[in-house]
Write a protein that holds these residues in place. Structure first.
Motif, PDB file in Angstrom:
ATOM      1  N   ARG A   1       0.825  -1.206   0.000  1.00  0.00           N
ATOM      2  CA  ARG A   1       0.000   0.000   0.000  1.00  0.00           C
ATOM      3  C   ARG A   1       0.861   1.258   0.000  1.00  0.00           C
ATOM      4  O   ARG A   1       0.508   2.262  -0.603  1.00  0.00           O
ATOM      5  N   GLN A   2       2.007   1.197   0.674  1.00  0.00           N
ATOM      6  CA  GLN A   2       2.886   2.351   0.755  1.00  0.00           C
ATOM      7  C   GLN A   2       3.515   2.702  -0.593  1.00  0.00           C
ATOM      8  O   GLN A   2       3.914   3.837  -0.805  1.00  0.00           O
ATOM      9  N   ARG A   3       3.613   1.734  -1.496  1.00  0.00           N
ATOM     10  CA  ARG A   3       4.244   1.961  -2.800  1.00  0.00           C
ATOM     11  C   ARG A   3       3.233   2.122  -3.943  1.00  0.00           C
ATOM     12  O   ARG A   3       3.619   2.488  -5.052  1.00  0.00           O
ATOM     13  N   ARG A   4       1.947   1.825  -3.677  1.00  0.00           N
ATOM     14  CA  ARG A   4       0.950   1.872  -4.756  1.00  0.00           C
ATOM     15  C   ARG A   4       0.861   3.226  -5.435  1.00  0.00           C
ATOM     16  O   ARG A   4       0.800   3.310  -6.663  1.00  0.00           O
ATOM     17  N   GLY A   5       0.815   4.308  -4.636  1.00  0.00           N
ATOM     18  CA  GLY A   5       0.689   5.646  -5.216  1.00  0.00           C
ATOM     19  C   GLY A   5       1.819   5.955  -6.178  1.00  0.00           C
ATOM     20  O   GLY A   5       1.610   6.501  -7.266  1.00  0.00           O
TER      21      GLY A   5
ATOM     22  N   ALA B   1      -9.692   5.275  -4.195  1.00  0.00           N
ATOM     23  CA  ALA B   1     -10.190   4.458  -3.085  1.00  0.00           C
ATOM     24  C   ALA B   1      -9.019   3.776  -2.389  1.00  0.00           C
ATOM     25  O   ALA B   1      -8.109   3.261  -3.038  1.00  0.00           O
ATOM     26  N   GLU B   2      -9.039   3.786  -1.070  1.00  0.00           N
ATOM     27  CA  GLU B   2      -7.909   3.252  -0.310  1.00  0.00           C
ATOM     28  C   GLU B   2      -7.703   1.759  -0.549  1.00  0.00           C
ATOM     29  O   GLU B   2      -6.579   1.287  -0.704  1.00  0.00           O
ATOM     30  N   ASP B   3      -8.795   0.986  -0.585  1.00  0.00           N
ATOM     31  CA  ASP B   3      -8.665  -0.462  -0.751  1.00  0.00           C
ATOM     32  C   ASP B   3      -8.383  -0.874  -2.188  1.00  0.00           C
ATOM     33  O   ASP B   3      -7.584  -1.771  -2.435  1.00  0.00           O
ATOM     34  N   MET B   4      -9.071  -0.253  -3.144  1.00  0.00           N
ATOM     35  CA  MET B   4      -8.915  -0.669  -4.537  1.00  0.00           C
ATOM     36  C   MET B   4      -8.897   0.547  -5.468  1.00  0.00           C
ATOM     37  O   MET B   4      -9.886   0.849  -6.132  1.00  0.00           O
TER      38      MET B   4
ATOM     39  N   VAL C   1      -7.267   2.242 -21.333  1.00  0.00           N
ATOM     40  CA  VAL C   1      -6.421   1.504 -20.399  1.00  0.00           C
ATOM     41  C   VAL C   1      -6.951   1.697 -18.984  1.00  0.00           C
ATOM     42  O   VAL C   1      -7.453   2.766 -18.644  1.00  0.00           O
ATOM     43  N   ILE C   2      -6.872   0.632 -18.204  1.00  0.00           N
ATOM     44  CA  ILE C   2      -7.302   0.697 -16.810  1.00  0.00           C
ATOM     45  C   ILE C   2      -6.232   0.040 -15.944  1.00  0.00           C
ATOM     46  O   ILE C   2      -5.836  -1.099 -16.190  1.00  0.00           O
ATOM     47  N   LEU C   3      -5.778   0.792 -14.954  1.00  0.00           N
ATOM     48  CA  LEU C   3      -4.834   0.303 -13.958  1.00  0.00           C
ATOM     49  C   LEU C   3      -5.604   0.156 -12.658  1.00  0.00           C
ATOM     50  O   LEU C   3      -6.278   1.096 -12.230  1.00  0.00           O
ATOM     51  N   SER C   4      -5.539  -1.013 -12.039  1.00  0.00           N
ATOM     52  CA  SER C   4      -6.268  -1.212 -10.788  1.00  0.00           C
ATOM     53  C   SER C   4      -5.420  -2.017  -9.813  1.00  0.00           C
ATOM     54  O   SER C   4      -4.560  -2.798 -10.207  1.00  0.00           O
ATOM     55  N   ALA C   5      -5.669  -1.789  -8.522  1.00  0.00           N
ATOM     56  CA  ALA C   5      -4.959  -2.511  -7.468  1.00  0.00           C
ATOM     57  C   ALA C   5      -5.969  -3.084  -6.496  1.00  0.00           C
ATOM     58  O   ALA C   5      -7.026  -2.489  -6.254  1.00  0.00           O
ATOM     59  N   GLY C   6      -5.639  -4.241  -5.949  1.00  0.00           N
ATOM     60  CA  GLY C   6      -6.493  -4.889  -4.962  1.00  0.00           C
ATOM     61  C   GLY C   6      -5.885  -4.786  -3.581  1.00  0.00           C
ATOM     62  O   GLY C   6      -4.785  -4.253  -3.398  1.00  0.00           O
ATOM     63  N   ASP C   7      -6.573  -5.339  -2.616  1.00  0.00           N
ATOM     64  CA  ASP C   7      -6.144  -5.180  -1.223  1.00  0.00           C
ATOM     65  C   ASP C   7      -5.089  -6.181  -0.768  1.00  0.00           C
ATOM     66  O   ASP C   7      -4.644  -6.133   0.363  1.00  0.00           O
ATOM     67  N   ILE C   8      -4.636  -7.073  -1.645  1.00  0.00           N
ATOM     68  CA  ILE C   8      -3.591  -8.028  -1.261  1.00  0.00           C
ATOM     69  C   ILE C   8      -2.267  -7.730  -1.973  1.00  0.00           C
ATOM     70  O   ILE C   8      -1.400  -8.583  -2.064  1.00  0.00           O
ATOM     71  N   GLY C   9      -2.140  -6.516  -2.518  1.00  0.00           N
ATOM     72  CA  GLY C   9      -0.919  -6.150  -3.226  1.00  0.00           C
ATOM     73  C   GLY C   9      -0.956  -6.502  -4.697  1.00  0.00           C
ATOM     74  O   GLY C   9       0.050  -6.388  -5.394  1.00  0.00           O
TER      75      GLY C   9
END
Length: 191
Positions: free
Chosen positions: A92-96, A119-122, A135-143
């Motif tokens: 989470r610290q590196r996602r941004g 959104a913080e979780d996703m 294009v869509i970039l997305s992140a989930g809550d497990i990295g």
């Protein structure tokens, strides 16, 4: 829960790509399915290459959805999607930082109309190129992080896939989605 979330993301992309044009006359397709697939692969490869330090990734699922003019009347066009799944755990610290790095790459490639959901979780970022690639970039809550590229209503044509594409000849039967590689940089949880 991971499967339904990923499925929802795919459904949302398909909806975005095949959205009704509100009674407007349809434009002639700018490219055929093969060209659209190659364009999506080019952007996805470039996106993965723009991430520094580099991450491990795998080709994700592909999709083809026939476009219609309503009442299932075929138009001779098909929406295509291609994707990449990042196999390196992104904290989470590196996602941004990762999202900013990818957005800068897309901007250099001429993408515009950025839609950012922080959104913080996703979190999710969506953009569109002048030639119509979404294009869509997305992140989930497990990295887990994924990037999907798609083109709405390309002219029907035969299409080939890169070697190693899941569920295609010569590729794995399933798409690798769960991150399992550790990076001293991207997986770091300290500040």
């Amino acid at each position: 829960m991971k499967g339904p979330v990923r499925l929802l993301g795919c459904v949302l992309l398909a909806t975005v790509l095949t959205a009704c044009q509100g009674g407007k006359e349809r434009e002639e397709p700018k490219m055929d399915m093969q060209q659209a697939g190659e364009r999506a692969e080019e952007i996805l490869d470039g996106t993965m290459g723009a991430i520094q330090p580099s991450v491990e990734w795998a080709r994700g699922l592909t999709g083809e959805t026939a476009c219609d003019a309503g009442f299932s009347e075929p138009t001779g066009t098909t929406s295509i999607t291609r994707s990449r799944n990042v196999l390196t755990v992104v904290s989470r610290q590196r996602r941004g930082e990762l999202f900013e790095m990818i957005q800068r790459y897309w901007e250099r490639q001429g993408f515009q109309d950025f839609d950012v959901d922080s959104a913080e979780d996703m979190p999710r970022t969506r953009a569109k190129s002048p030639d119509g690639l979404v294009v869509i970039l997305s992140a989930g809550d497990i990295g887990n992080v994924s990037v999907t590229a798609g083109f709405a209503c390309a002219k029907d044509s035969p299409m080939t896939y890169p070697k190693g594409t899941p569920s295609r000849p010569g590729g794995p039967t399933k798409s690798e989605r769960i991150p399992h590689e550790h990076s001293s940089y991207w997986s770091a949880t300290g500040s």
